[in-house]
Enzyme design. Sequence first.
Site, PDB file in Angstrom:
ATOM      1  N   GLU A 252      -3.440  -3.239  -7.745  1.00 56.62           N
ATOM      2  CA  GLU A 252      -3.629  -2.990  -6.316  1.00 56.62           C
ATOM      3  C   GLU A 252      -5.075  -3.362  -5.997  1.00 56.62           C
ATOM      4  O   GLU A 252      -6.000  -2.638  -6.376  1.00 56.62           O
ATOM      5  CB  GLU A 252      -3.351  -1.517  -5.984  1.00 56.62           C
ATOM      6  N   CYS A 286      -8.411   0.734   1.156  1.00 58.42           N
ATOM      7  CA  CYS A 286      -7.859  -0.592   0.871  1.00 58.42           C
ATOM      8  C   CYS A 286      -7.182  -1.200   2.091  1.00 58.42           C
ATOM      9  O   CYS A 286      -7.241  -2.413   2.301  1.00 58.42           O
ATOM     10  CB  CYS A 286      -6.861  -0.514  -0.281  1.00 58.42           C
TER      11      CYS A 286
END
Length: 478
Positions: A252, A286
């Site tokens: 990720e 993120c």
Amino acid sequence: MNTTLVKKDLYIGGGHVATNDYVPLYSPYNQMKIAEVAEASRADVDQAVEAAEKARLILRKMPAHKRAAILEKIARILDERSEEAAKIIASEAAKPIKFARGEVARTVQTYKFAAEEAKRIGGETIPLDAAPGGENRIAYTIREPVGIVAAITPFNFPMNLVAHKVGPSIAAGNPVILKPAEQTPLSAYFLAEIAEDAGMPAGGLNVVTGKGETVGDALVKDPRIKAVTFTGSPEVGKLIRRNAELKKVTLELGSNSGVIVDQGVDVDKVVKRAVQGAFAFQGQVCISLQRIYVHENIYEEFIKKFTAETQQLRLGDPHDEDTDISAMISKDDVTRSVDWIEEAIKAGAGLASGYSIHGHILSPTVLVNVDPNTKVSCQEVFAPIVMINKVSSVKEAVAYMNDSKYGLQAGVYTNDIGVGLDAVDELEVGGVLINDIPTFRVDHMPYGGIKESGTGREGLKYAIDELSEMKLVIINKN
């Protein structure tokens, strides 16, 4: 949180293990020393792998209901100690306390989801007689634990992103070696304490703190580690992928998530969500909203209202109940952010709001008419900075959104469902949200991206698939 200085040893094999070196941990907000944390050597990592190896067969043979019970108890204890957990996050990460509480609440839910998924890991039957020669054969698949999992986690969600790796690993029957971010180790040690109280077998969860080039590198290269799950920068993710050889790898990575705002939408409603998405936890998320593309017919109205809403945000101590924005994670990140703002302004961007520094706090900054080649547009800013640019159509905005090396999530606000569904087809991302910001995430949905945003998916059910192996069974009745 008790301000008494704490000393944290490694947590290996169900116990605390001293090491040769300890490093100071400082508050990002006021630079006060809050802990001394063990810095592991490669020998310490080897000890952790040995402990996990001993726990591997225990967890592999443990019935699903017992693994689920451990995860349920972790969730229950964490819920009971939620205020303590939130204060730890506020202290080590400078996350405003109201958002830290929100993270803890989500973490409780994540372990609950993991417990539920532990009880429904299954396979499927395969109709072999669909092919000539497959008659009178029964086939089915099962899923088995992959083995020892190395979990390498970032600072920005030091409890919930850890839960997204530890939860599915334990649910699938895998022991875990957790290497938390260097700035946020206290959350990981807090989890180890809770897991021990919840009945985690010794070696089922190990916490090894230290430098990435030592601890992370040793974990990634160790042949006894069978899977690596990492959240962090694309540069480190690529290095992990190169070094992991045939291990399973979930990455990720970065993003510069954007939202498209079409004409005719409720601007007031969009602005409130967009300000939240851009500046929550100082933009260090993120899927933080970094790029906003607004239809020319509502552009000026949007900027005016967005700027006014941004200026209502309060800066201050992360432990203050009223604080919306606090310190960035490090002084270097403040310096980098200032450099990127300056670059954008020199390239012709307008400054609509913000750009003042208070200690390690950067005020929420709104840039307009930003050159798409500047870093605040094409790199991951990971700071309280957002750019707003004018477009003539959703189609034009989609082209700008796709002109990126990242592809995590994107949002589209529109009253025309056809326009929204066209955007779904055209956007090069892992997730599209119609009439919401890309910062939305609940913990059981599939989450992940394409391009340099990573490989694989998180979200409990999907992470379990990543952290288990499929086995085929065929019974010949002929």
